[in-house]
Design a protein around this motif. Structure first.
Motif, short mmCIF file in Angstrom:
data_model
loop_
_atom_site.label_atom_id
_atom_site.label_comp_id
_atom_site.label_asym_id
_atom_site.label_seq_id
_atom_site.Cartn_x
_atom_site.Cartn_y
_atom_site.Cartn_z
N PHE A 1 -1.22 -0.88 -4.37
CA PHE A 1 -2.28 0.13 -4.47
C PHE A 1 -1.71 1.50 -4.13
O PHE A 1 -0.88 1.65 -3.23
N ASP A 2 -2.15 2.49 -4.87
CA ASP A 2 -1.80 3.89 -4.59
C ASP A 2 -2.91 4.76 -5.14
O ASP A 2 -3.51 4.43 -6.16
N THR A 3 -3.19 5.86 -4.44
CA THR A 3 -4.26 6.75 -4.90
C THR A 3 -3.85 7.54 -6.14
O THR A 3 -4.70 8.12 -6.80
N ARG A 4 -2.54 7.53 -6.45
CA ARG A 4 -2.04 8.28 -7.61
C ARG A 4 -2.00 7.38 -8.84
O ARG A 4 -1.13 6.52 -8.93
N PRO A 5 -2.88 7.57 -9.80
CA PRO A 5 -2.90 6.72 -10.99
C PRO A 5 -1.58 6.79 -11.77
O PRO A 5 -1.24 5.85 -12.50
N ALA B 1 2.23 4.25 2.98
CA ALA B 1 1.49 5.47 2.65
C ALA B 1 1.77 6.58 3.66
O ALA B 1 1.55 6.40 4.86
N ALA B 2 2.25 7.69 3.19
CA ALA B 2 2.56 8.82 4.07
C ALA B 2 2.15 10.12 3.38
O ALA B 2 2.17 10.22 2.16
N ILE B 3 1.75 11.10 4.20
CA ILE B 3 1.37 12.42 3.72
C ILE B 3 2.33 13.42 4.34
O ILE B 3 2.38 13.53 5.57
N PRO B 4 3.11 14.14 3.55
CA PRO B 4 4.05 15.12 4.12
C PRO B 4 3.35 16.11 5.05
O PRO B 4 2.36 16.73 4.67
N GLY B 5 3.84 16.20 6.27
CA GLY B 5 3.30 17.17 7.23
C GLY B 5 2.01 16.77 7.90
O GLY B 5 1.39 17.58 8.60
N ALA B 6 1.57 15.53 7.72
CA ALA B 6 0.30 15.10 8.31
C ALA B 6 0.42 13.67 8.83
O ALA B 6 1.39 12.98 8.55
N ARG B 7 -0.59 13.25 9.61
CA ARG B 7 -0.60 11.88 10.11
C ARG B 7 -0.79 10.91 8.97
O ARG B 7 -1.50 11.18 8.01
N ALA B 8 -0.12 9.77 9.07
CA ALA B 8 -0.29 8.74 8.05
C ALA B 8 -1.74 8.27 8.03
O ALA B 8 -2.36 8.10 9.08
N PRO B 9 -2.32 8.06 6.85
CA PRO B 9 -3.72 7.63 6.78
C PRO B 9 -3.88 6.19 7.27
O PRO B 9 -3.03 5.33 7.00
N ILE B 10 -4.96 5.93 7.98
CA ILE B 10 -5.26 4.57 8.43
C ILE B 10 -5.98 3.84 7.29
O ILE B 10 -7.10 4.16 6.94
N LEU B 11 -5.30 2.86 6.71
CA LEU B 11 -5.85 2.10 5.60
C LEU B 11 -6.32 0.71 6.03
O LEU B 11 -7.12 0.09 5.34
N ILE B 12 -5.79 0.23 7.16
CA ILE B 12 -6.15 -1.10 7.65
C ILE B 12 -6.76 -0.97 9.04
O ILE B 12 -6.07 -0.57 9.99
N LEU C 1 0.85 -1.19 0.00
CA LEU C 1 0.00 0.00 0.00
C LEU C 1 0.88 1.23 0.00
O LEU C 1 1.59 1.51 0.96
N GLY C 2 0.85 1.97 -1.10
CA GLY C 2 1.71 3.14 -1.27
C GLY C 2 2.86 2.79 -2.18
O GLY C 2 3.69 1.95 -1.85
N ALA C 3 2.90 3.40 -3.36
CA ALA C 3 3.92 3.05 -4.35
C ALA C 3 4.90 4.20 -4.57
O ALA C 3 5.18 4.59 -5.70
N GLY C 4 5.41 4.72 -3.45
CA GLY C 4 6.49 5.70 -3.56
C GLY C 4 7.81 4.97 -3.64
O GLY C 4 7.88 3.82 -4.06
N VAL C 5 8.89 5.61 -3.21
CA VAL C 5 10.21 5.00 -3.27
C VAL C 5 10.26 3.70 -2.46
O VAL C 5 10.69 2.66 -2.94
#
Length: 230
Positions: free
Chosen positions: A33-37, A96-107, A10-14
């Protein structure tokens, strides 16, 4: 024969892409899975299946390619749609991480309960709250028969070459700021060169104003909730 493990990333960054590549080398069947197509091509180039969910999410990433924070209804929809892929997975790696914010709860806890005993969740977002509701930062715990590992400060555990690469990145960044970060103003004094993309993207405040978009949006949200003083 032994059936291959089913790995969900979950999260397809680096970090997510590296997790996909590693799991594939070990012979796993990998879904990501990633929210960014836009990252679909990168995921598929590594031999993984890109999990397409019918989410109506606009502006899922910022100009720099990083994921942006979504509203609570969007995250709830994600949880509902991920419930079945999570249940079927042997290993889940969340990044999955959001710069400057809490990581989203996906599970959620209910999703953990649905997983087979002996399954593993590796939560790489533990330092910012975790993508799993049962994550304990820096701890490896077993909940409902599922092992949830949230290693803290993984960067410090990387080998010396990774530190050298990171140091080189910082050196190049500082060198760029010193070379392109300032320009003569109308009065002849030096001022921040916000025309440069890197300078503009990393500048937080200038002239008494918050010029960094994500920081400004977060501040405005805190002001609106009356918690700006915190």
């Amino acid at each position: 024969t032994v059936p291959p493990a089913k790995v969900l990333v979950l999260g397809a960054g680096v970090a997510g892409l590296q997790a996909i590549a590693t799991a594939r080398r070990l012979g796993a069947v990998v879904t990501a899975f990633d929210t960014r197509p836009a990252v679909r091509e990168q995921v598929e180039s590594l031999g993984a299946t890109f999990l397409t969910l019918p989410l109506e999410v606009e502006h899922a990433q910022d100009a720099g390619g990083y994921a942006r924070q979504l509203d609570e209804s969007a995250y709830r929809k994600e949880q509902e749609l991920l419930a079945e892929p999570v249940r079927l997975s042997d290993v889940i790696v969340t990044t999955a991480a959001i710069p400057g914010a809490r990581a989203p709860i996906l599970i959620t806890e209910e999703m953990v309960k649905s997983m087979r005993h002996g399954s593993v969740i590796v939560d790489l977002s533990g330092n910012t709250g975790g993508n799993c509701a049962l994550t304990e930062a820096g701890q490896c715990v077993v909940r409902h028969g599922v092992t949830i590992d949230a290693p803290a400060n993984l960067a410090a555990a990387m080998p010396v070459h990774a530190s050298q690469l990171f140091a080189r990145n910082l050196t190049n960044f500082v060198d760029h700021l010193l070379t392109n970060g300032l320009k003569p103003g109308a009065d002849g004094k030096l001022e921040v060169n916000l025309e440069d993309e890197i300078v503009r993207g990393t500048c937080i405040t200038n002239g008494g104003q918050i010029v960094h978009r994500a920081t400004r949006e977060r501040w405005e949200a805190l002001e609106g909730s009356g918690n700006a003083h915190e």
